[in-house]
Design an enzyme around this catalytic site. Structure first.
Site, mmCIF file in Angstrom:
data_model
loop_
_atom_site.group_PDB
_atom_site.id
_atom_site.type_symbol
_atom_site.label_atom_id
_atom_site.label_comp_id
_atom_site.label_asym_id
_atom_site.label_seq_id
_atom_site.Cartn_x
_atom_site.Cartn_y
_atom_site.Cartn_z
ATOM 1 N N ARG A 50 42.559 32.967 44.742
ATOM 2 C CA ARG A 50 41.201 32.958 44.191
ATOM 3 C C ARG A 50 40.238 32.311 45.195
ATOM 4 O O ARG A 50 40.596 31.354 45.879
ATOM 5 C CB ARG A 50 41.205 32.143 42.897
ATOM 6 C CG ARG A 50 39.869 32.075 42.155
ATOM 7 C CD ARG A 50 39.550 33.354 41.483
ATOM 8 N NE ARG A 50 38.512 33.223 40.465
ATOM 9 C CZ ARG A 50 37.887 34.280 39.954
ATOM 10 N NH1 ARG A 50 38.184 35.502 40.355
ATOM 11 N NH2 ARG A 50 36.985 34.126 39.010
ATOM 12 N N GLU A 104 31.959 35.759 43.994
ATOM 13 C CA GLU A 104 32.827 35.214 42.933
ATOM 14 C C GLU A 104 32.286 33.951 42.276
ATOM 15 O O GLU A 104 32.605 33.662 41.119
ATOM 16 C CB GLU A 104 34.219 34.941 43.511
ATOM 17 C CG GLU A 104 35.358 35.166 42.543
ATOM 18 C CD GLU A 104 35.519 36.633 42.220
ATOM 19 O OE1 GLU A 104 35.542 36.960 41.021
ATOM 20 O OE2 GLU A 104 35.613 37.459 43.146
ATOM 21 N N ASP A 162 31.097 33.561 38.762
ATOM 22 C CA ASP A 162 31.996 33.417 37.603
ATOM 23 C C ASP A 162 31.977 31.984 37.062
ATOM 24 O O ASP A 162 32.526 31.707 35.998
ATOM 25 C CB ASP A 162 33.441 33.802 37.973
ATOM 26 C CG ASP A 162 33.713 35.294 37.793
ATOM 27 O OD1 ASP A 162 32.818 36.011 37.321
ATOM 28 O OD2 ASP A 162 34.829 35.741 38.115
ATOM 29 N N THR A 202 36.457 45.361 40.738
ATOM 30 C CA THR A 202 37.826 44.854 40.789
ATOM 31 C C THR A 202 38.820 46.013 40.713
ATOM 32 O O THR A 202 38.441 47.152 40.424
ATOM 33 C CB THR A 202 38.043 43.823 39.652
ATOM 34 O OG1 THR A 202 37.015 42.856 39.739
ATOM 35 C CG2 THR A 202 39.360 43.114 39.728
ATOM 36 N N SER A 212 38.489 32.857 36.006
ATOM 37 C CA SER A 212 38.648 34.312 36.051
ATOM 38 C C SER A 212 39.180 34.804 34.710
ATOM 39 O O SER A 212 39.637 34.015 33.874
ATOM 40 C CB SER A 212 39.642 34.645 37.163
ATOM 41 O OG SER A 212 39.989 36.005 37.127
ATOM 42 N N SER A 213 39.128 36.124 34.536
ATOM 43 C CA SER A 213 39.804 36.739 33.385
ATOM 44 C C SER A 213 40.912 37.668 33.847
ATOM 45 O O SER A 213 41.558 38.328 33.025
ATOM 46 C CB SER A 213 38.812 37.550 32.550
ATOM 47 O OG SER A 213 37.853 36.702 31.984
ATOM 48 N N GLY A 254 37.660 44.513 35.007
ATOM 49 C CA GLY A 254 36.767 44.549 33.839
ATOM 50 C C GLY A 254 36.246 43.209 33.402
ATOM 51 O O GLY A 254 35.805 43.055 32.252
ATOM 52 N N THR A 281 39.761 41.352 43.770
ATOM 53 C CA THR A 281 38.336 41.505 43.461
ATOM 54 C C THR A 281 37.420 40.997 44.568
ATOM 55 O O THR A 281 37.844 40.172 45.383
ATOM 56 C CB THR A 281 38.021 40.730 42.147
ATOM 57 O OG1 THR A 281 36.700 40.983 41.740
ATOM 58 C CG2 THR A 281 38.217 39.242 42.314
HETATM 59 N N1 GLU Z 1 35.360 38.217 38.745
HETATM 60 C C1 GLU Z 1 36.032 38.774 37.621
HETATM 61 C C2 GLU Z 1 37.179 37.893 37.172
HETATM 62 O O1 GLU Z 1 37.762 37.220 37.985
HETATM 63 C C3 GLU Z 1 36.557 40.130 37.920
HETATM 64 C C4 GLU Z 1 35.462 41.087 38.046
HETATM 65 C C5 GLU Z 1 35.691 42.347 37.249
HETATM 66 O O2 GLU Z 1 36.819 42.677 36.901
HETATM 67 O O3 GLU Z 1 34.714 43.017 36.971
HETATM 68 O O4 GLU Z 1 37.486 37.874 36.020
#
Ligand code: GLU
Length: 585
Positions: A117, A434, A437, A395, A464-465, A485, A413
């Site tokens: 990350r 990033e 986020d 991503t 992050s997700s 996403g 990503t």
């Molecule tokens: N930055 C997002 C994350 O780490 C991912 C971006 C995306 O999937 O649109 O969750």
């Protein structure tokens, strides 16, 4: 030097098919004969299956398959895919961004999480985005985190790679140097006027020469990127020092929105970047072991918390009013996601920098208390809530299994489409955004604490997700998946698991089924087209405020295994998803 000789020279571990091939081609038996069983994975002879790559873009899939055909293992193939995606799908991931790598080793069933990350520079402050809109924040150097993808793959390769690093990068170098026909999905992103202003001058010169975006099928050559990749193939550490590092620092400095947007990264930030290697988070769902990602992702914890709640409802039981076309089923998922989202927003972030209640959030007692709040009615209010930027088309996720059964699941990503849109002049890659986020406005004050878990801070990794996830049955692989996403990743991965586990659907049907996303505690689930009207009407009747989404949500590239252990690849038609099987020779 022949390919085989070159492979052996680099410590290539042969398998039986290769030993036989050596006898056939060269007329000699190498010193590692088939009798040297300790040199072979203990189950490899009885259970040799095709190797598979499942990738969101065809040329990058081919890059991985090619490496597998030439003796690479799952890590080598993943490396080739990631570097190729940086060339062929540069709006979604690349060396200027970050990655999560989940690894499962067939030989000892060990699982690992490699955290690449992006990290906040030491000059980061919690309030740095406060006066900027999301567009301003995400298009400036201020949002660039120290990229982790190069270092993360290098660490994975040093541990488990089979081929020399430089060989794994060859397909990407060829694609950048000689060009390739631009794919449909990336050309659609390029043609989208909403995103074109993000591209800086260097990026326009490559993707919009003479002001016209390159179209699908036209050949895209990226000479600067090819030169960068050639240097990295010699020594990937060059990314973090020397010419490339200096160019990154210079590229993120100028602001595109006044002095507030100046990048704060220094060369020391690049030098001190560390890959974190740790064990995945582990949970259970209806008898399956779930291996997923820990902090700095909230994806894994939120997924396990939600699954824990859902396990208390008989989702497959039609007599009890559930089942695939029952609104009650989807109401239960929405409510569980609302509750888990509140916990995600309040409690999760970078656990190396703050104490997080991760264990509590997935514990039986807590999950039971959360599940008890779910009734047939829409919960009026779920606290906690906070602003989170919707992103969602960016991503990438890909999945690989090699002939020996080693698995690599990668979500990678640069955050938003084209990241900051800032291509490093002369080097041909995009810088991520990033750091957006993090909470764009610090939430510590509202919680009576100095820093909330996801407030921006020096060295911190933004929450992050992303959630590459592997399900095991009786300790053997059952399903591996992940998706892009942003916060909707959790909904996408969750629904795919529910469809395959609760409704016993094949992974392909689960991936292609219409999706919804519930990313916040508020009651506004969004739905893709294609849902059964009974489900939508039923949800409206119990009081949900449904939103409809015209475009595809997420993009799952996954693997599933038959009860006998035969792997099968699945790619999502929402993008240019491609599966390639490499047969055992
Ligand atoms: N930055 C997002 C994350 O780490 C991912 C971006 C995306 O999937 O649109 O969750």
């Amino acid at each position: 030097m022949s390919l085989f000789t070159s492979l052996f020279k680099h410590g290539f571990k042969p398998d039986r098919a290769l030993v036989l091939a050596c006898v056939a081609v060269f007329g000699f038996t190498p010193r590692f004969s088939c009798a040297d069983s300790e040199l072979l994975p203990n189950h490899s002879l009885a259970h040799r299956y095709p190797a598979i790559v499942s990738v969101s873009q065809p040329q990058a899939a081919e890059a991985g398959a090619d490496i597998l055909r030439h003796g690479g293992d799952a890590i080598d193939a993943a490396m080739a895919i990631q570097y190729a995606l940086g060339v062929t799908e540069p709006q979604s991931s690349g060396i200027g961004g970050g990655s999560f790598i989940l690894v499962w080793r067939a030989q000892d069933h060990s699982a690992w999480f490699i955290d690449g990350r992006e990290a906040a520079p030491m000059a980061t402050t919690p309030d740095q985005f406060e006066k900027l809109t999301f567009d301003q924040a995400s298009m400036t150097g201020l949002s660039v985190g120290v990229p982790g993808t190069v270092a993360a793959f290098q660490v994975a390769h040093t541990r488990w790679g089979n081929l020399p690093f430089s060989e794994d990068l060859q397909p990407a170098i060829v694609l950048a140097d000689q060009g390739f026909p631009l794919g449909k999905y990336v050309s659609k992103m390029l043609a989208d006027k909403k995103f074109q202003p993000r591209l800086n001058e260097a990026a326009r010169a490559v993707f919009m020469p003479e002001g016209r975006p390159i179209e699908a099928g036209e050949i895209l050559v990226q000479k600067d990127l090819a030169r960068t990749l050639k240097l990295l193939a010699d020594n990937p550490a060059q990314f973090y020092r020397g010419e490339i590092a200096q160019a990154i620092i210079e590229a993120q400095q100028p602001s595109r929105v006044g002095p507030g947007g100046e990048g704060r990264m220094q060369i020391q930030d690049l030098l001190r970047y560390e890959v974190r290697v740790r064990k995945p988070l582990e949970g259970q769902y209806r008898g399956y072991k779930v291996l997923t990602v820990p902090s700095p992702s909230a994806g894994g914890t939120t997924l396990l918390e939600t699954l824990g709640m859902l396990e208390r409802f008989p989702l497959s039981d039609q007599k009890a009013g559930y089942g695939e076309v029952s609104p009650r089923t989807w109401h239960t998922l929405i409510e569980a996601l609302r509750l888990a989202s509140a916990d995600r927003l309040r409690y999760l972030g970078d656990d190396k920098q703050s104490v997080l209640p991760t264990e509590k959030l997935v514990s039986g007692t807590y999950v039971k208390s959360r599940a008890a709040l779910i009734t047939d009615q829409v919960l009026k209010e779920v606290s906690y809530d906070s602003f989170e930027q919707e992103k969602g088309r960016n991503t990438t996720h890909f999945s690989v299994v090699d002939h020996e059964g080693n698995i690599v699941l990668v979500t990678s990503t640069i955050d938003y489409i084209w990241g900051t849109g800032m291509m490093v002049p002369g080097w041909g890659f995009f810088l991520n955004n990033e750091l957006t986020d993090f909470n764009l406005k610090p939430e510590g004050p509202k919680l009576g604490m100095e820093l909330a878990p996801n407030d921006a801070a020096p060295g911190r990794r933004p929450r992050s997700s992303m959630a590459p996830t592997l399900l095991l049955k009786n300790d053997l692989p059952f399903e591996g998946l992940g998706s892009p996403g942003s916060a909707s990743i959790i909904s996408t991965v969750l629904q795919t698991i529910v469809r395959t586990v609760d409704f016993a659907q094949p992974l392909k049907s689960a991936v292609e089924a219409p999706r919804f996303a519930q990313t916040s505690p508020r009651d506004e689930p969004s739905f893709e087209p294609g849902w059964h009207s009974d489900v939508l009407d039923g949800l409206s009747k119990v009081g949900h405020s449904l939103k409809y989404e015209g475009r595809g949500m997420g993009s799952v590239q996954g693997l599933e295994w038959s009860p006998k252990g035969q792997p099968h690849g699945v790619a999502d038609s929402r993008r240019d998803g491609t599966v390639i099987e490499v047969a055992v020779q």
